[in-house]
Every structure is written in C-alpha cells, then in structure tokens.
Design a protein around this motif. Structure first.
Motif, PDB file in Angstrom:
ATOM      1  N   ILE A  48       0.861  -1.179   0.000  1.00 51.23           N
ATOM      2  CA  ILE A  48       0.000   0.000   0.000  1.00 51.23           C
ATOM      3  C   ILE A  48       0.899   1.230   0.000  1.00 51.23           C
ATOM      4  O   ILE A  48       2.111   1.109   0.146  1.00 51.23           O
ATOM      5  CB  ILE A  48      -0.937   0.019   1.239  1.00 51.23           C
ATOM      6  CG1 ILE A  48      -0.107  -0.117   2.519  1.00 51.23           C
ATOM      7  CG2 ILE A  48      -1.962  -1.107   1.156  1.00 51.23           C
ATOM      8  CD1 ILE A  48      -0.933  -0.058   3.789  1.00 51.23           C
ATOM      9  N   SER A  49       0.285   2.413  -0.178  1.00 51.42           N
ATOM     10  CA  SER A  49       1.111   3.614  -0.253  1.00 51.42           C
ATOM     11  C   SER A  49       1.580   4.036   1.136  1.00 51.42           C
ATOM     12  O   SER A  49       0.937   3.736   2.146  1.00 51.42           O
ATOM     13  CB  SER A  49       0.329   4.748  -0.908  1.00 51.42           C
ATOM     14  OG  SER A  49      -0.852   4.974  -0.177  1.00 51.42           O
ATOM     15  N   VAL A  50       2.715   4.725   1.167  1.00 50.27           N
ATOM     16  CA  VAL A  50       3.286   5.178   2.435  1.00 50.27           C
ATOM     17  C   VAL A  50       2.326   6.131   3.145  1.00 50.27           C
ATOM     18  O   VAL A  50       2.201   6.122   4.363  1.00 50.27           O
ATOM     19  CB  VAL A  50       4.662   5.860   2.206  1.00 50.27           C
ATOM     20  CG1 VAL A  50       5.202   6.451   3.498  1.00 50.27           C
ATOM     21  CG2 VAL A  50       5.654   4.858   1.637  1.00 50.27           C
ATOM     22  N   ILE A  51       1.602   6.929   2.358  1.00 50.59           N
ATOM     23  CA  ILE A  51       0.699   7.901   2.966  1.00 50.59           C
ATOM     24  C   ILE A  51      -0.374   7.196   3.810  1.00 50.59           C
ATOM     25  O   ILE A  51      -0.844   7.718   4.818  1.00 50.59           O
ATOM     26  CB  ILE A  51       0.063   8.817   1.886  1.00 50.59           C
ATOM     27  CG1 ILE A  51      -0.485  10.083   2.556  1.00 50.59           C
ATOM     28  CG2 ILE A  51      -1.005   8.114   1.095  1.00 50.59           C
ATOM     29  CD1 ILE A  51      -0.977  11.113   1.584  1.00 50.59           C
TER      30      ILE A  51
ATOM     31  N   HIS B 197      -2.695   1.721  -5.470  1.00 49.57           N
ATOM     32  CA  HIS B 197      -1.860   0.784  -4.721  1.00 49.57           C
ATOM     33  C   HIS B 197      -0.519   1.338  -4.306  1.00 49.57           C
ATOM     34  O   HIS B 197       0.183   0.727  -3.508  1.00 49.57           O
ATOM     35  CB  HIS B 197      -1.638  -0.494  -5.544  1.00 49.57           C
ATOM     36  CG  HIS B 197      -2.828  -1.378  -5.550  1.00 49.57           C
ATOM     37  ND1 HIS B 197      -3.384  -1.859  -6.699  1.00 49.57           N
ATOM     38  CD2 HIS B 197      -3.583  -1.830  -4.543  1.00 49.57           C
ATOM     39  CE1 HIS B 197      -4.448  -2.592  -6.392  1.00 49.57           C
ATOM     40  NE2 HIS B 197      -4.588  -2.574  -5.097  1.00 49.57           N
ATOM     41  N   ILE B 198      -0.127   2.457  -4.871  1.00 46.20           N
ATOM     42  CA  ILE B 198       1.238   2.898  -4.563  1.00 46.20           C
ATOM     43  C   ILE B 198       1.396   4.401  -4.359  1.00 46.20           C
ATOM     44  O   ILE B 198       2.238   4.824  -3.568  1.00 46.20           O
ATOM     45  CB  ILE B 198       2.213   2.383  -5.661  1.00 46.20           C
ATOM     46  CG1 ILE B 198       3.653   2.503  -5.158  1.00 46.20           C
ATOM     47  CG2 ILE B 198       2.030   3.104  -6.962  1.00 46.20           C
ATOM     48  CD1 ILE B 198       4.650   1.814  -6.000  1.00 46.20           C
ATOM     49  N   ASP B 200       1.182   8.242  -3.224  1.00 46.47           N
ATOM     50  CA  ASP B 200       0.789   9.043  -2.069  1.00 46.47           C
ATOM     51  C   ASP B 200       0.026  10.267  -2.544  1.00 46.47           C
ATOM     52  O   ASP B 200      -0.800  10.815  -1.839  1.00 46.47           O
ATOM     53  CB  ASP B 200       2.026   9.541  -1.309  1.00 46.47           C
ATOM     54  CG  ASP B 200       2.910   8.400  -0.840  1.00 46.47           C
ATOM     55  OD1 ASP B 200       2.375   7.482  -0.220  1.00 46.47           O
ATOM     56  OD2 ASP B 200       4.124   8.435  -1.105  1.00 46.47           O
TER      57      ASP B 200
END
Lengths: 123, 291
Positions: A48-51, B197-198, B200
């Motif tokens: 998943i995204s860091v955010i 999915h990736i 931000d």
C-alpha cells in the motif's frame, strides 16, 4: 505481528491498520515501549502507499497510543492499553444503557437482562 | 540537510507546435510517490523532458533538490533515474556490456548494485536485450535507473502494456525504492489501480495545465459522486459539480467538497469516489452535460 488488509471492506485501509494495532496493544501482544514496524516497511510489505501507513500512525499518535521519534521510529506508549480499555468501557456503557432502556420498555427485569448477558458473554 | 522537495516546478511554459505547457506548477515532496495522470498528449512526457532539460523551457523555474535544473544539469542527472516506456539501450547489448557503458556515464554508477538488481529481477545475463520481454526490458531500465544512487526516480508509463503479474512486480520494485525515505518517485500511468496501490499523491494534467495536485487520502475523503434526478439541476449550481453525466434515469457528477455539499443538499445521494471516478469526471468540462 500480523496485519491483514481487506480490500473489499468499505473501511479505509488506514483505519483497518489502526484498529488492528489497537487490538494488539489491548491484547498485550504489543507492550509498552515495543517498536512498531517503520511506516515504509509496513507500506512495502502490505503493498500500500506510504501515505496510508503514515495516516494510521498519525492517528495512533494523536489518540495517544504510540509516540514517534524522528530517526528512531514509533513505539507503543505507556498506559496505551489503559486508554483503549477506557475507550472500550465507554462503548460498553453506551451499549448497555441502550439495552437497559429496551429492557425497561418491555418489562424485562435486571436479573433477566443479566442472564441474557451471561448467555451472550459465554457464547 | 535534505531538501523538503525533490522537485519544484514553478510557472513553467513551453510552446510546442500543436499545444503548449501552460504555466505549470507542482512539487514532488521528498520521500513521496506521485502519480502523474492525464490523457495521451496532455503533456506528461513533455514535462518529464522539461524536468530533465532535454527540452528547453520558455519560461518558469525548475528546481531539483533545490538547485536549478539547467545551470546544474550534470549534477542533477546523477541524482535522477529515468525510465521511459521504450527501451533506451541498444538491443544488441547484454547486461555486462551495458554495465561497462553505464559506469562510463555515471560518476556514482555501482556495478555491484546493478548486477545484484539484475539477479534479483531474474534478468538473464547471457541474452541480448532484443530477446527480452517487455516486462524484462522495463525491469532492466529500472535496474539501470537506480544503480547510480539516484534519489529521484521518474518513470513514464512503467506499467503500460504489461500483464498483471509483471505490473505487480514493477510496483514492488518502486515500493522497495521508496523504503528509503529520501527517495522520491514520479510516475505516469493510465492504470488507476496502480495509483491506488502505490501513489501518495496525484498530479493531474489536462491540455498542458495542471488541474489537480493532492494527496490520495484527502482526495478520496473530500470528493464524492453525487446522484440525483434531473429536477435537481435547476437547484444545484454548475459551480458545485464537475463533469455532469446525464442518462435517461438520473444524473451523476463529481462533488469537490463532500461535507459542504451534503449539508446544503442533505437529500442528494453521495457515493465514495474512486481515483478513477475523480479522474474521469475531472477530465470533463465544468458543468458539462455530456452523454
């Protein structure tokens, strides 16, 4: 430590992480001072995204369960399990108040209500 | 001290033959993954080329890690890894030869890192690049792009034309890259699930103009798709909705401020908007009644 994300759940992913970490703190699986995985590693592992992980950690921090130090990472705060316990007691209070209300409305006695709780509790 | 932004694009203009990059500004905060979206021909590749100073800008400013990308062109190219959607290496080469060539180009080239990456990505050393599949070519390009200590990785359509397994592998590679919080990624893609999915953040370009730059969570929390009967069109002002879509049984449109809208119109149904919805609806004109 295990975190499982349900992609078809309507619950936002950061919220799912938040809940699962809180559960681990409450159950004692995560203890005071225990380090949490870094936000970036968690994001990478869960794909998943860091955010998203950042948001989960920020919420945990805001609610007082963890503290973060730049360069060191995030750790479970002391008394965080008490905090969760209190929060849960409040929820129990509210739900039981509703149950008592309904019981009174149709003349169910306190003893009968306790029996119901016993049955549900031991289920 | 690391700069807060890997890249700052400020008021950049560029007149091309048939279209122009029109006063474009956006930033890439350090340690973030930004998805760059927009139709083909919207100007994504042109902006990437402007960032690399492969194309000269007419006006504006581009700072990479705080320094101008034209006056410090050589240093900046050491810091940026680029992956285009077509292979940039001669197809007759093999990994060891490419390794030697790249070590002559980049000051910080690490043969060890490159060879390790190639192994990790299952790239065959003994085959010519002409025998590589598209997925392998893409992995090779990324391996080369990040083996010279690049801190900013720019990828133009890295997942286009790949099967789901290869796509997922590419995304995993990008995720490993950003495990280092000083690493930043800008990637363009039409595949909105990749973004979900990736990424931000999302930067959305339309006809050479940036029409949206926001983080993914704020985006999904503030936006919504409103659904209502045609009679409501006389009540809702066109400024409050974007990309109106009418059908025989009702209307739908994107709402930018979900909270304010639901207060004002408590009876209008509001649904969660996916990134795809937001892109599709934002791509239309304001209040445009398309079929």
């Amino acid at each position: 430590m295990q975190i499982l994300i349900n992609n078809s759940d309507g619950v936002p992913i950061y919220e799912q992480i938040l809940r699962q970490i809180k559960e681990m703190i409450l159950s004692g699986e995560l203890k005071e001072g225990d380090p949490l995985p870094s936000m970036r590693i968690l994001a990478q592992q869960l794909r998943i995204s860091v955010i998203t992980t950042k948001r989960a950690y920020e919420e945990l921090e805001r609610e007082g369960f963890i503290e973060s130090f730049t360069g060191k990472g995030s750790f479970v705060r002391s008394k965080s399990s008490e905090l969760i316990r209190e929060a849960n007691l409040k929820i129990i209070d509210e739900s039981l108040a509703k149950a008592c209300d309904s019981a009174k409305k149709c003349g169910i006695s306190a003893d009968e209500l306790k029996d119901i709780i016993d049955i549900i509790y031991n289920d | 001290m690391a700069s807060t932004f890997a890249a700052e694009i400020k008021n950049v203009c560029k007149q091309r033959k048939d279209f122009k990059i029109d006063n474009v500004s956006f930033t890439l905060p350090s340690g973030t993954v930004t998805g760059f979206v927009g139709k083909n021909g919207a100007g994504k590749t042109t902006i990437i080329n402007l960032i690399l100073d492969v194309i000269k800008r007419d006006s504006g400013e581009i700072l990479i890690f705080g320094t101008d990308n034209i006056t410090h062109r050589t240093e900046i190219h050491e810091d940026i890894g680029v992956v285009f959607d077509v292979i940039g290496f001669p197809e007759t080469l093999k990994i060891p030869q490419l390794d030697r060539i790249m070590s002559g180009i980049y000051k910080n080239w690490s043969s060890e890192e490159f060879r390790n990456r190639c192994k990790e990505f299952d790239l065959p050393e003994g085959k010519k690049f002409s025998e590589y599949s598209r997925g392998m070519t893409m992995k090779l390009s990324i391996a080369a792009a990040i083996s010279h200590k690049a801190r900013l990785l720019i990828l133009d359509e890295p997942t286009g034309g790949l099967d789901p397994a290869a796509r997922s592998e590419i995304l995993d590679i990008i995720r490993s890259f950003v495990c280092d919080d000083e690493h930043t990624v800008l990637f363009s893609s039409h595949i909105t699930s990749d973004l979900e999915h990736i990424a931000d953040r999302v930067v959305f370009i339309k006809n050479g103009k940036i029409i949206l730059e926001e983080d993914i969570i704020t985006l999904s929390e503030t936006r919504a798709i409103a659904k209502f009967g045609e009679d409501m069109l006389s009540v809702i002002s066109p400024d409050e909705i974007t990309g109106l879509r009418k059908n025989a049984f009702g209307c739908e449109a994107l709402v930018s401020d979900r909270e304010a809208f639901s207060k004002k119109y408590p009876d209008v149904m509001l649904c969660n908007a996916s990134i795809e919805d937001i892109i599709v609806f934002s791509g239309k004109k304001k209040g445009d009644a398309a079929k």
